[in-house]
Design an enzyme around this catalytic site. Structure first.
Site, PDB file in Angstrom:
ATOM      1  N   ASP A 103      -1.200   6.212  -5.171  1.00 50.80           N
ATOM      2  CA  ASP A 103      -2.277   7.180  -5.413  1.00 50.80           C
ATOM      3  C   ASP A 103      -1.809   8.209  -6.442  1.00 50.80           C
ATOM      4  O   ASP A 103      -0.700   8.738  -6.325  1.00 50.80           O
ATOM      5  CB  ASP A 103      -2.631   7.903  -4.109  1.00 50.80           C
ATOM      6  CG  ASP A 103      -3.010   6.932  -3.018  1.00 50.80           C
ATOM      7  OD1 ASP A 103      -4.012   6.218  -3.194  1.00 50.80           O
ATOM      8  OD2 ASP A 103      -2.292   6.864  -1.993  1.00 50.80           O
TER       9      ASP A 103
ATOM     10  N   HIS B 181      -1.224  11.155  -1.886  1.00 45.98           N
ATOM     11  CA  HIS B 181      -2.509  10.737  -1.318  1.00 45.98           C
ATOM     12  C   HIS B 181      -3.388  11.921  -0.952  1.00 45.98           C
ATOM     13  O   HIS B 181      -4.556  11.988  -1.318  1.00 45.98           O
ATOM     14  CB  HIS B 181      -2.275   9.866  -0.075  1.00 45.98           C
ATOM     15  CG  HIS B 181      -3.545   9.389   0.555  1.00 45.98           C
ATOM     16  ND1 HIS B 181      -4.249  10.144   1.470  1.00 45.98           N
ATOM     17  CD2 HIS B 181      -4.247   8.250   0.384  1.00 45.98           C
ATOM     18  CE1 HIS B 181      -5.331   9.482   1.835  1.00 45.98           C
ATOM     19  NE2 HIS B 181      -5.358   8.333   1.198  1.00 45.98           N
TER      20      HIS B 181
ATOM     21  N   GLU C 236       0.414  -0.626  -4.740  1.00 48.79           N
ATOM     22  CA  GLU C 236      -0.671   0.325  -4.963  1.00 48.79           C
ATOM     23  C   GLU C 236      -0.108   1.710  -4.693  1.00 48.79           C
ATOM     24  O   GLU C 236       0.635   1.896  -3.704  1.00 48.79           O
ATOM     25  CB  GLU C 236      -1.830   0.040  -3.996  1.00 48.79           C
ATOM     26  CG  GLU C 236      -3.039   0.936  -4.166  1.00 48.79           C
ATOM     27  CD  GLU C 236      -3.136   2.136  -3.225  1.00 48.79           C
ATOM     28  OE1 GLU C 236      -4.161   2.815  -3.260  1.00 48.79           O
ATOM     29  OE2 GLU C 236      -2.177   2.420  -2.456  1.00 48.79           O
TER      30      GLU C 236
ATOM     31  N   LYS D  57      -6.858   9.282  -7.742  1.00 53.05           N
ATOM     32  CA  LYS D  57      -7.335   9.966  -6.534  1.00 53.05           C
ATOM     33  C   LYS D  57      -7.443  11.450  -6.839  1.00 53.05           C
ATOM     34  O   LYS D  57      -6.614  12.261  -6.393  1.00 53.05           O
ATOM     35  CB  LYS D  57      -6.350   9.721  -5.396  1.00 53.05           C
ATOM     36  CG  LYS D  57      -6.953   9.852  -4.040  1.00 53.05           C
ATOM     37  CD  LYS D  57      -6.187   8.992  -3.072  1.00 53.05           C
ATOM     38  CE  LYS D  57      -6.874   8.849  -1.762  1.00 53.05           C
ATOM     39  NZ  LYS D  57      -7.801   7.718  -1.696  1.00 53.05           N
TER      40      LYS D  57
ATOM     41  N   HIS E 247       0.824  -1.212   0.000  1.00 52.21           N
ATOM     42  CA  HIS E 247       0.000   0.000   0.000  1.00 52.21           C
ATOM     43  C   HIS E 247       0.859   1.264   0.000  1.00 52.21           C
ATOM     44  O   HIS E 247       1.680   1.456   0.904  1.00 52.21           O
ATOM     45  CB  HIS E 247      -0.862  -0.037   1.262  1.00 52.21           C
ATOM     46  CG  HIS E 247      -1.824   1.082   1.390  1.00 52.21           C
ATOM     47  ND1 HIS E 247      -1.861   1.910   2.488  1.00 52.21           N
ATOM     48  CD2 HIS E 247      -2.808   1.515   0.575  1.00 52.21           C
ATOM     49  CE1 HIS E 247      -2.832   2.784   2.346  1.00 52.21           C
ATOM     50  NE2 HIS E 247      -3.428   2.579   1.187  1.00 52.21           N
ATOM     51  N   ARG E 248       0.670   2.116  -1.001  1.00 48.77           N
ATOM     52  CA  ARG E 248       1.457   3.357  -1.178  1.00 48.77           C
ATOM     53  C   ARG E 248       2.956   3.019  -1.189  1.00 48.77           C
ATOM     54  O   ARG E 248       3.777   3.787  -0.672  1.00 48.77           O
ATOM     55  CB  ARG E 248       1.140   4.372  -0.080  1.00 48.77           C
ATOM     56  CG  ARG E 248      -0.341   4.615   0.142  1.00 48.77           C
ATOM     57  CD  ARG E 248      -0.604   5.676   1.200  1.00 48.77           C
ATOM     58  NE  ARG E 248      -2.012   5.671   1.608  1.00 48.77           N
ATOM     59  CZ  ARG E 248      -2.526   6.339   2.617  1.00 48.77           C
ATOM     60  NH1 ARG E 248      -1.747   7.122   3.327  1.00 48.77           N
ATOM     61  NH2 ARG E 248      -3.803   6.275   2.920  1.00 48.77           N
TER      62      ARG E 248
ATOM     63  N   ASP F 103       0.415  -1.949   4.363  1.00 46.21           N
ATOM     64  CA  ASP F 103       1.638  -1.146   4.517  1.00 46.21           C
ATOM     65  C   ASP F 103       2.833  -2.020   4.862  1.00 46.21           C
ATOM     66  O   ASP F 103       3.965  -1.551   4.853  1.00 46.21           O
ATOM     67  CB  ASP F 103       1.451  -0.143   5.674  1.00 46.21           C
ATOM     68  CG  ASP F 103       0.315   0.828   5.447  1.00 46.21           C
ATOM     69  OD1 ASP F 103       0.145   1.285   4.305  1.00 46.21           O
ATOM     70  OD2 ASP F 103      -0.411   1.127   6.428  1.00 46.21           O
TER      71      ASP F 103
ATOM     72  N   GLU G  67      -4.279   3.916  -8.093  1.00 49.04           N
ATOM     73  CA  GLU G  67      -5.520   4.496  -7.587  1.00 49.04           C
ATOM     74  C   GLU G  67      -5.615   5.924  -8.095  1.00 49.04           C
ATOM     75  O   GLU G  67      -4.788   6.778  -7.733  1.00 49.04           O
ATOM     76  CB  GLU G  67      -5.578   4.469  -6.058  1.00 49.04           C
ATOM     77  CG  GLU G  67      -6.918   5.051  -5.615  1.00 49.04           C
ATOM     78  CD  GLU G  67      -7.099   5.278  -4.137  1.00 49.04           C
ATOM     79  OE1 GLU G  67      -6.356   4.710  -3.325  1.00 49.04           O
ATOM     80  OE2 GLU G  67      -8.018   6.064  -3.814  1.00 49.04           O
TER      81      GLU G  67
HETATM   82  O1  G3P Z   1      -6.469   1.481  -2.903  1.00 51.78           O
HETATM   83  C1  G3P Z   1      -6.677   1.099  -1.588  1.00 51.78           C
HETATM   84  C2  G3P Z   1      -6.533   2.230  -0.611  1.00 51.78           C
HETATM   85  O2  G3P Z   1      -5.341   2.908  -0.868  1.00 51.78           O
HETATM   86  C3  G3P Z   1      -7.686   3.181  -0.635  1.00 51.78           C
HETATM   87  O3  G3P Z   1      -7.639   4.137   0.361  1.00 51.78           O
HETATM   88  O4  G3P Z   1      -7.135   6.331   1.312  1.00 51.78           O
HETATM   89  O5  G3P Z   1      -5.420   4.554   1.403  1.00 51.78           O
HETATM   90  O6  G3P Z   1      -5.953   5.630  -0.757  1.00 51.78           O
HETATM   91  P1  G3P Z   1      -6.472   5.215   0.586  1.00 51.78           P
HETATM   92 MG    MG Z   2      -4.771   4.487  -2.188  1.00 50.61          MG
END
Ligand code: G3P
Ligand code: MG
Length: 249
Positions: free
Chosen positions: A43, A56, A41, A118, A14-15, A238, A116
């Site tokens: 943003d 993000h 993943e 965003k 994540h990120r 994470d 993602e």
């Molecule tokens: O893509 C999954 C997750 O990243 C969505 O929420 O706020 O962490 O971007 P957020």
């Molecule tokens: Mg995200």
């Protein structure tokens, strides 16, 4: 080409690997690969002058030494900011990456990527358009496309219109009665839900269309195991090393 269910890995960083490196930076992507992740993943937002960057928040203050709104700065201004020191001194000088730089790094590390989309408010279609154009220009033909996801239905609609061949995932915070119809309308291949709001009912509802369920953001190994056992295909975390170890990867 394999469907998304076959392509997805049980763990998506994540990120980047955001527990141990500043989120949405090249350092975080490198660390995700070093921790054994096969997918990341990140943003994607737009600078004022329309460049795709990894970020993000709508505000700069949490993850950079800048102040104010991301959408009020051009790319060259954003790239002058420090996106690493807030996390730890050893990451000082880490920059906000462009999407192009992130894609190039993923290609060189052989990582699959979930982009993602965003958007800052009002830039939903524009952000999707810019993102799709970059992916189309840069991603090799022989590679399966990145997975594009968004909470924004307008962004997904725009991606569907401009790049129907690129797989799309619908992001939700919780399931609603409309979710299956929305997945069909936007021709999404996957559903990405907050893990706190996932149920076996939601897993079962997706079975007829064979759409995988992905959950964010799961950093507790016991929780990841439970989700895997009810049928969640990918855990967005994470901590890819710990969650991968818990799941046996
Ligand atoms: O893509 C999954 C997750 O990243 C969505 O929420 O706020 O962490 O971007 P957020
Ligand atoms: Mg995200």
């Amino acid at each position: 080409m394999a469907g998304i269910g076959q392509r997805l890995a049980p763990v998506i960083a994540h990120r980047g690997a955001a527990a141990r490196a500043p989120e949405n930076t090249l350092a975080a992507i490198r660390l995700a690969a070093a921790e054994g992740a096969r997918w990341v993943e990140v943003d994607v937002k737009l600078s004022r002058d329309g460049h795709c960057i990894l970020m993000h928040d709508e505000l700069l203050g949490r993850t950079t030494d800048g102040r104010g709104e991301v959408a009020h700065y051009d790319l060259d201004e954003l790239q002058g900011l420090d996106a690493g020191s807030w996390f730890a001194e050893r990451f000082a000088g880490e920059r906000i990456p462009t999407l192009e730089a992130a894609l190039a790094l993923c290609l060189s590390l052989k990582l699959d990527i979930n982009l993602e989309i965003k958007p800052c408010p009002g830039r939903e279609r524009e952000t999707a358009r810019a993102c799709v154009e970059i992916v189309r220009a840069q991603w090799p033909n022989r590679q399966p496309w990145p997975l594009l996801s968004s909470f924004s239905e307008a962004s997904l609609e725009e991606a569907q219109l401009l790049a129907p061949e690129m797989p799309r995932g619908l992001l939700i915070e919780r399931s609603t009665e409309r979710v299956l119809a929305t997945l069909d309308r936007l021709d999404c291949v996957s559903l990405h839900c907050d893990h706190k709001r996932v149920s076996t009912g939601l897993v079962r509802a997706l079975e007829p269309s064979r759409r995988p369920l992905l959950c964010y953001t799961v950093n507790d190994p016991a929780r990841a195991l439970l989700l895997r056992d009810i049928g969640v295909v990918s855990i967005i975390t994470d901590r890819p090393a710990e969650i991968g170890a818990a799941l046996g990867f």
